[in-house]
Write a protein that holds these residues in place. Structure first.
Motif, PDB file in Angstrom:
ATOM      1  N   PHE A  35       0.831  -1.204   0.000  1.00 39.54           N
ATOM      2  CA  PHE A  35       0.000   0.000   0.000  1.00 39.54           C
ATOM      3  C   PHE A  35       0.865   1.252   0.000  1.00 39.54           C
ATOM      4  O   PHE A  35       0.611   2.210  -0.739  1.00 39.54           O
ATOM      5  N   PHE A  36       1.895   1.243   0.820  1.00 46.39           N
ATOM      6  CA  PHE A  36       2.817   2.372   0.925  1.00 46.39           C
ATOM      7  C   PHE A  36       3.483   2.661  -0.423  1.00 46.39           C
ATOM      8  O   PHE A  36       3.508   3.806  -0.901  1.00 46.39           O
ATOM      9  N   VAL A  37       4.006   1.626  -1.065  1.00 51.14           N
ATOM     10  CA  VAL A  37       4.662   1.786  -2.365  1.00 51.14           C
ATOM     11  C   VAL A  37       3.663   2.256  -3.414  1.00 51.14           C
ATOM     12  O   VAL A  37       3.977   3.108  -4.262  1.00 51.14           O
ATOM     13  N   ALA A  38       2.429   1.744  -3.364  1.00 48.74           N
ATOM     14  CA  ALA A  38       1.410   2.145  -4.330  1.00 48.74           C
ATOM     15  C   ALA A  38       1.054   3.628  -4.174  1.00 48.74           C
ATOM     16  O   ALA A  38       0.892   4.345  -5.173  1.00 48.74           O
ATOM     17  N   VAL A  39       0.943   4.093  -2.927  1.00 48.46           N
ATOM     18  CA  VAL A  39       0.629   5.504  -2.689  1.00 48.46           C
ATOM     19  C   VAL A  39       1.733   6.399  -3.248  1.00 48.46           C
ATOM     20  O   VAL A  39       1.463   7.406  -3.920  1.00 48.46           O
ATOM     21  N   LEU A  40       2.994   6.022  -2.994  1.00 49.53           N
ATOM     22  CA  LEU A  40       4.099   6.807  -3.543  1.00 49.53           C
ATOM     23  C   LEU A  40       4.096   6.754  -5.057  1.00 49.53           C
ATOM     24  O   LEU A  40       4.394   7.759  -5.729  1.00 49.53           O
ATOM     25  N   GLY A  41       3.773   5.591  -5.631  1.00 49.46           N
ATOM     26  CA  GLY A  41       3.730   5.462  -7.087  1.00 49.46           C
ATOM     27  C   GLY A  41       2.666   6.344  -7.708  1.00 49.46           C
ATOM     28  O   GLY A  41       2.891   6.955  -8.771  1.00 49.46           O
ATOM     29  N   VAL A  42       1.490   6.424  -7.091  1.00 50.57           N
ATOM     30  CA  VAL A  42       0.426   7.299  -7.595  1.00 50.57           C
ATOM     31  C   VAL A  42       0.873   8.756  -7.551  1.00 50.57           C
ATOM     32  O   VAL A  42       0.640   9.528  -8.492  1.00 50.57           O
ATOM     33  N   CYS A  43       1.519   9.136  -6.475  1.00 56.79           N
ATOM     34  CA  CYS A  43       2.043  10.508  -6.388  1.00 56.79           C
ATOM     35  C   CYS A  43       3.040  10.781  -7.500  1.00 56.79           C
ATOM     36  O   CYS A  43       3.026  11.866  -8.109  1.00 56.79           O
ATOM     37  N   ASP A  44       3.899   9.822  -7.792  1.00 53.87           N
ATOM     38  CA  ASP A  44       4.874   9.994  -8.869  1.00 53.87           C
ATOM     39  C   ASP A  44       4.181  10.159 -10.214  1.00 53.87           C
ATOM     40  O   ASP A  44       4.555  11.029 -11.021  1.00 53.87           O
ATOM     41  N   LEU A  45       3.159   9.356 -10.482  1.00 55.13           N
ATOM     42  CA  LEU A  45       2.441   9.430 -11.755  1.00 55.13           C
ATOM     43  C   LEU A  45       1.736  10.773 -11.921  1.00 55.13           C
ATOM     44  O   LEU A  45       1.626  11.285 -13.033  1.00 55.13           O
ATOM     45  N   LEU A  46       1.280  11.326 -10.816  1.00 52.37           N
ATOM     46  CA  LEU A  46       0.571  12.606 -10.865  1.00 52.37           C
ATOM     47  C   LEU A  46       1.510  13.801 -10.766  1.00 52.37           C
ATOM     48  O   LEU A  46       1.056  14.953 -10.712  1.00 52.37           O
ATOM     49  N   GLY A  47       2.812  13.544 -10.740  1.00 50.81           N
ATOM     50  CA  GLY A  47       3.779  14.630 -10.624  1.00 50.81           C
ATOM     51  C   GLY A  47       3.797  15.276  -9.254  1.00 50.81           C
ATOM     52  O   GLY A  47       4.118  16.467  -9.128  1.00 50.81           O
ATOM     53  N   LEU A  48       3.467  14.510  -8.214  1.00 52.91           N
ATOM     54  CA  LEU A  48       3.373  15.054  -6.853  1.00 52.91           C
ATOM     55  C   LEU A  48       4.430  14.471  -5.926  1.00 52.91           C
ATOM     56  O   LEU A  48       4.231  14.407  -4.715  1.00 52.91           O
ATOM     57  N   ARG A  49       5.545  14.043  -6.481  1.00 52.49           N
ATOM     58  CA  ARG A  49       6.587  13.451  -5.644  1.00 52.49           C
ATOM     59  C   ARG A  49       7.040  14.411  -4.542  1.00 52.49           C
ATOM     60  O   ARG A  49       7.410  13.979  -3.448  1.00 52.49           O
ATOM     61  N   HIS A  50       6.989  15.700  -4.836  1.00 52.86           N
ATOM     62  CA  HIS A  50       7.471  16.665  -3.851  1.00 52.86           C
ATOM     63  C   HIS A  50       6.666  16.632  -2.558  1.00 52.86           C
ATOM     64  O   HIS A  50       7.145  17.085  -1.508  1.00 52.86           O
ATOM     65  N   LEU A  51       5.450  16.098  -2.597  1.00 52.06           N
ATOM     66  CA  LEU A  51       4.634  16.060  -1.389  1.00 52.06           C
ATOM     67  C   LEU A  51       5.242  15.162  -0.323  1.00 52.06           C
ATOM     68  O   LEU A  51       5.051  15.402   0.872  1.00 52.06           O
ATOM     69  N   TYR A  52       5.928  14.101  -0.743  1.00 50.37           N
ATOM     70  CA  TYR A  52       6.518  13.205   0.248  1.00 50.37           C
ATOM     71  C   TYR A  52       8.038  13.238   0.265  1.00 50.37           C
ATOM     72  O   TYR A  52       8.661  12.840   1.246  1.00 50.37           O
TER      73      TYR A  52
END
Length: 405
Positions: free
Chosen positions: A115-132
């Motif tokens: 779940f943790f990896v999936a949440v980070l992956g979704v953020c990456d796909l949406l260009g939101l890596r900076h959030l974490y």
């Protein structure tokens, strides 16, 4: 601590204490956004000039104490000591004792990491890596930064000491979670070995081991070799031993003879001494754990009242689901908090009254959902630490596994 001593009763209000510790952990991680970029000196300066500065200092102080992990170590010590008593009476095989706890821990852990990896992956796909990765609060390293050895260490809960044997330096995939579980699994293994070597009197063996570790810690501290215990079970054993001390005190609570009174007095004196040493030498876990253990001993007489009190029911509900909340909360806290701040809620009071409560409540909701969908499938009577227990979610309180946050 002989085999003839009375068996300790059940500490029924532990779910309440688990719930409080769990809430502290989630709040600590949600409230990081309130004091990023502020040094302790700056907070003290603010506190001296206005009530708002005083409130900021108080909030930062409360959210940076990290009380939860030490409390969970104490609860774990109490529960595992009780589990050893039960296993010894039943003649349980040490391998069974250990593997049952592994089965209780690893499936939810692996699913939570997915779940943790999936949440980070979704953020990456949406260009939101900076959030974490570079957000307003805790920085979480992207998963691709971990080496094979670090992945293996995280998935097997050996990451705190794996670096001593193989691969790169320690890197926790799910920071704030994995390191405590790594120590917890070492405690389980040590208890299983004690059950193997001393099946009739595991408590006496725990007393001797605790004294030896205390002496070893003194020697290591004296020669400046703190790194020698980093990542292995001796690093946090004294906090764990505070829970053992609570169990040992409970073994004598039904007796009023001089020997029992002397034993309880010696146990409490040892906890006070550990707390004093922790205070003098700034040993945070030892100080918190000893104070919490003394609190548990002191409030033992009010156990039934605390369990039945209406105000305690929400905390007990959190306590029964603390492992699920503990496994899933960090990424939710970080991403929700950073997202709300980026959305415009960057004023201090907006963070106090909107960002932190929203991140905290969202994390709890996700944890409740994870418990319902995942963790509850691995709960049965063979996985709890107390004898003759039913499912964790039942209405009758019990001393279940305590997994630190």
């Amino acid at each position: 601590m002989g085999s003839g001593d009375a068996v300790a009763g059940r500490y029924r209000s532990l779910d309440l204490w688990r719930g409080l510790a769990c809430l502290m952990v989630v709040f600590d991680h949600s409230a990081v956004v309130l004091h990023q970029g502020m040094e302790s000196r700056a907070y003290l300066d603010l506190a001296a000039v206005s009530w708002e500065g005083w409130f900021r200092w108080l909030t930062a102080a409360l959210s940076s104490q990290a009380l939860g992990p030490a409390m969970f170590f104490v609860i774990s010590g109490l529960c595992l000591a009780s589990a050893l008593d039960s296993a010894s009476r039943k003649g349980m095989r040490p391998l069974t004792f250990w593997t049952r706890r592994l089965r209780r821990t690893f499936p939810p852990l692996w699913i939570a990491l997915g779940f943790f990896v999936a949440v980070l992956g979704v953020c990456d796909l949406l260009g939101l890596r900076h959030l974490y990765h570079a957000g307003q609060g805790i920085r979480i390293a992207p998963t691709e930064e971990l080496s094979l050895a670090q992945w293996v260490g995280n998935l097997t809960l050996t990451e705190t000491w794996r670096w001593r044997c193989w691969g790169d330096a320690t890197a926790h995939l799910h920071m704030g979670v994995i390191w405590t579980l790594c120590h917890q699994e070492q405690f389980y293994l040590i208890c299983a070995l004690i059950l193997l070597l001393f099946p009739r009197n595991p408590q006496r063996a725990l007393v001797v081991l605790t004294c030896l570790i205390a002496a070893y810690r003194v020697v290591i501290w004296d020669i400046g070799g703190a790194r020698a215990i980093e990542g292995i079970f001796t690093q946090y054993w004294m906090a764990f031993a505070c829970g053992l001390a609570v169990h040992w005190s409970m073994r004598f609570e039904s007796r009023r003879d001089p020997e029992a009174l002397r034993m309880r007095g010696a146990i409490m004196a040892a906890l006070v001494a550990l707390g004093v040493v922790g205070w003098i030498h700034h040993l945070h876990e030892e100080l918190v754990a000893s104070c919490f253990a003394l609190t548990l001993i002191g409030l033992r007489r009010f156990d039934k009242h605390l369990t039945s009190a209406r105000w305690s029911q929400p905390f007990q509900a959190l306590g029964r689901r603390c492992f699920s909340i503990y496994l899933t909360h960090l990424s939710v806290c970080v991403i929700v908090g950073a997202g709300l701040i980026e959305w415009g809620l960057s004023h201090y009071w907006a963070m106090v009254f909107v960002v932190v409560p929203t991140a905290t409540l969202t994390s709890l909701a996700v944890g409740f959902g994870f418990y319902r969908l995942v963790e509850s499938r691995w709960l049965n009577s063979s996985f709890v630490a107390e004898p003759a227990s039913a499912k964790l979610a039942s209405s009758k309180p019990k001393c279940t596994m305590a997994l630190p946050a």
